[in-house]
Write a protein that holds these residues in place. Structure first.
Motif, mmCIF file in Angstrom:
data_model
loop_
_atom_site.group_PDB
_atom_site.id
_atom_site.type_symbol
_atom_site.label_atom_id
_atom_site.label_comp_id
_atom_site.label_asym_id
_atom_site.label_seq_id
_atom_site.Cartn_x
_atom_site.Cartn_y
_atom_site.Cartn_z
ATOM 1 N N ARG A 1 9.256 12.709 4.396
ATOM 2 C CA ARG A 1 8.824 14.094 4.501
ATOM 3 C C ARG A 1 9.144 14.800 3.215
ATOM 4 O O ARG A 1 10.142 14.531 2.565
ATOM 5 C CB ARG A 1 9.564 14.804 5.629
ATOM 6 N N THR A 2 8.265 15.728 2.858
ATOM 7 C CA THR A 2 8.572 16.573 1.722
ATOM 8 C C THR A 2 8.785 17.980 2.243
ATOM 9 O O THR A 2 8.112 18.393 3.189
ATOM 10 C CB THR A 2 7.426 16.568 0.682
ATOM 11 N N VAL B 1 0.839 -1.197 0.000
ATOM 12 C CA VAL B 1 0.000 0.000 0.000
ATOM 13 C C VAL B 1 0.874 1.247 0.000
ATOM 14 O O VAL B 1 1.958 1.255 0.575
ATOM 15 C CB VAL B 1 -0.972 0.001 1.205
ATOM 16 N N ASN B 2 0.405 2.283 -0.689
ATOM 17 C CA ASN B 2 0.997 3.620 -0.652
ATOM 18 C C ASN B 2 -0.033 4.534 -0.010
ATOM 19 O O ASN B 2 -1.219 4.434 -0.317
ATOM 20 C CB ASN B 2 1.295 4.143 -2.067
ATOM 21 N N ALA B 3 0.397 5.426 0.855
ATOM 22 C CA ALA B 3 -0.529 6.346 1.513
ATOM 23 C C ALA B 3 0.062 7.750 1.504
ATOM 24 O O ALA B 3 1.193 7.950 1.921
ATOM 25 C CB ALA B 3 -0.779 5.904 2.956
ATOM 26 N N GLY B 4 -0.694 8.704 1.000
ATOM 27 C CA GLY B 4 -0.248 10.088 0.993
ATOM 28 C C GLY B 4 0.131 10.568 -0.381
ATOM 29 O O GLY B 4 -0.147 9.925 -1.394
ATOM 30 N N GLU B 5 0.782 11.710 -0.400
ATOM 31 C CA GLU B 5 1.167 12.362 -1.648
ATOM 32 C C GLU B 5 2.573 11.954 -2.059
ATOM 33 O O GLU B 5 3.524 12.168 -1.316
ATOM 34 C CB GLU B 5 1.117 13.883 -1.474
ATOM 35 N N ARG B 6 2.697 11.379 -3.261
ATOM 36 C CA ARG B 6 4.019 11.027 -3.771
ATOM 37 C C ARG B 6 4.691 12.277 -4.322
ATOM 38 O O ARG B 6 4.035 13.230 -4.716
ATOM 39 C CB ARG B 6 3.891 9.985 -4.882
ATOM 40 N N ALA B 7 5.991 12.251 -4.383
ATOM 41 C CA ALA B 7 6.762 13.371 -4.933
ATOM 42 C C ALA B 7 6.418 13.546 -6.410
ATOM 43 O O ALA B 7 6.054 12.593 -7.098
ATOM 44 C CB ALA B 7 8.264 13.114 -4.770
ATOM 45 N N VAL B 8 6.559 14.754 -6.897
ATOM 46 C CA VAL B 8 6.281 15.056 -8.296
ATOM 47 C C VAL B 8 7.134 14.164 -9.191
ATOM 48 O O VAL B 8 8.325 13.975 -8.957
ATOM 49 C CB VAL B 8 6.573 16.545 -8.591
ATOM 50 N N GLY B 9 6.501 13.583 -10.203
ATOM 51 C CA GLY B 9 7.229 12.733 -11.139
ATOM 52 C C GLY B 9 7.274 11.267 -10.758
ATOM 53 O O GLY B 9 7.736 10.440 -11.533
ATOM 54 N N ARG B 10 6.794 10.906 -9.572
ATOM 55 C CA ARG B 10 6.783 9.492 -9.159
ATOM 56 C C ARG B 10 5.546 8.815 -9.708
ATOM 57 O O ARG B 10 4.454 9.358 -9.673
ATOM 58 C CB ARG B 10 6.804 9.364 -7.635
ATOM 59 N N ARG B 11 5.734 7.599 -10.228
ATOM 60 C CA ARG B 11 4.621 6.845 -10.775
ATOM 61 C C ARG B 11 3.981 6.001 -9.701
ATOM 62 O O ARG B 11 4.587 5.691 -8.692
ATOM 63 C CB ARG B 11 5.112 5.931 -11.887
ATOM 64 N N SER B 12 2.784 5.570 -9.963
ATOM 65 C CA SER B 12 2.081 4.640 -9.094
ATOM 66 C C SER B 12 2.825 3.312 -9.114
ATOM 67 O O SER B 12 3.430 2.940 -10.113
ATOM 68 C CB SER B 12 0.660 4.440 -9.606
#
Length: 102
Positions: free
Chosen positions: A99-100, A59-70
């Protein structure tokens, strides 16, 4: 995040995991709890599949960094070496929060 905030995050993590009815809900609650407890913007829960030589994202939860794919569109890569098993998790799973800036 102070001591009280961390304690609240641990309690919320435990409550979310206790309320889960399916493994996917359980994994999501664990990832969200780790993300919130570490004051991060993203967390993932993965398991190393030793027989297949790959890391499977549960599972992925939250906002991925710009440019990251699912994780569904990411190519699978094979590896001959296994990452270190986390000593605190008997299932071989691993949670990570990031953290971003900003």
């Amino acid at each position: 995040m102070g001591e009280d905030g961390r304690l609240r995050a641990v309690v919320a993590l435990a409550q979310g995991m206790a309320a889960a009815h399916t493994p996917r809900e359980f994994w999501r609650a664990a990832a969200l709890g780790a993300r919130d407890g570490l004051d991060g913007s993203f967390a993932a829960l993965s398991v190393w599949e030793r027989d297949h030589g790959r890391l499977k994202v549960l599972v992925n939860a939250g906002e991925r960094a710009v440019g990251r794919r699912s994780s569904r569109t990411r190519r699978r890569t094979r590896s001959t070496s296994s990452p270190r098993s986390p000593s605190s998790c008997t299932s071989g799973g691993r949670a990570a929060a990031s953290r971003t800036p900003g």
